[in-house]
Design a protein around this motif. Structure first.
Motif, PDB file in Angstrom:
ATOM      1  N   ASN A  89       5.533   7.828   7.189  1.00 18.72           N
ATOM      2  CA  ASN A  89       4.931   7.822   5.860  1.00 18.72           C
ATOM      3  C   ASN A  89       4.509   9.211   5.405  1.00 18.72           C
ATOM      4  N   SER A  90       3.889   9.970   6.286  1.00 23.05           N
ATOM      5  CA  SER A  90       3.380  11.281   5.892  1.00 23.05           C
ATOM      6  C   SER A  90       4.244  12.433   6.398  1.00 23.05           C
ATOM      7  N   LYS A  91       5.270  12.136   7.160  1.00 22.17           N
ATOM      8  CA  LYS A  91       6.208  13.142   7.698  1.00 22.17           C
ATOM      9  C   LYS A  91       5.484  14.239   8.483  1.00 22.17           C
ATOM     10  N   GLU A  92       4.507  13.834   9.257  1.00 24.43           N
ATOM     11  CA  GLU A  92       3.803  14.771  10.122  1.00 24.43           C
ATOM     12  C   GLU A  92       3.941  14.288  11.561  1.00 24.43           C
TER      13      GLU A  92
END
Length: 98
Positions: A70-73
């Motif tokens: 979702n946050s690409k982290e």
């Protein structure tokens, strides 16, 4: 052997030995108590051996990096020690025959 298989095996042993039928929940509570005790002992000694049954060993896990979609982290999962049961060959053959 996962916890469910271990609980079912324990129920079968209790029935054979004591002619006492345990519900799955009762057997699971007894097994969880046993696992807690084993966990405490293994934390001190790092291994418990049961002749013809198997070994409880302390398995050290490394920290892992995982991606969050979702946050690409990336996040790091902290390392932890887990207790693992390794069946002996004798126990595994006996288990397969039943």
């Amino acid at each position: 052997m996962n916890t469910r298989e271990f609980v079912n095996y324990y129920r079968r042993l209790r029935k054979e030995r004591d002619n006492e039928e345990l519900t799955f929940q009762e057997a699971r509570e007894e097994v969880e108590t046993f696992f807690d005790l084993i966990g405490d002992i293994v934390a001190m000694d790092e291994e418990i051996k049961f002749k013809n049954k198997g070994n409880f060993i302390l398995q050290k896990r490394k920290k892992k990096k995982i991606g969050v979609f979702n946050s690409k982290e990336t996040k790091e999962i902290e390392p932890k020690d887990t207790v693992k049961f390794v069946q002996s060959k004798v126990f595994k053959k006996k288990q397969d025959n039943n």
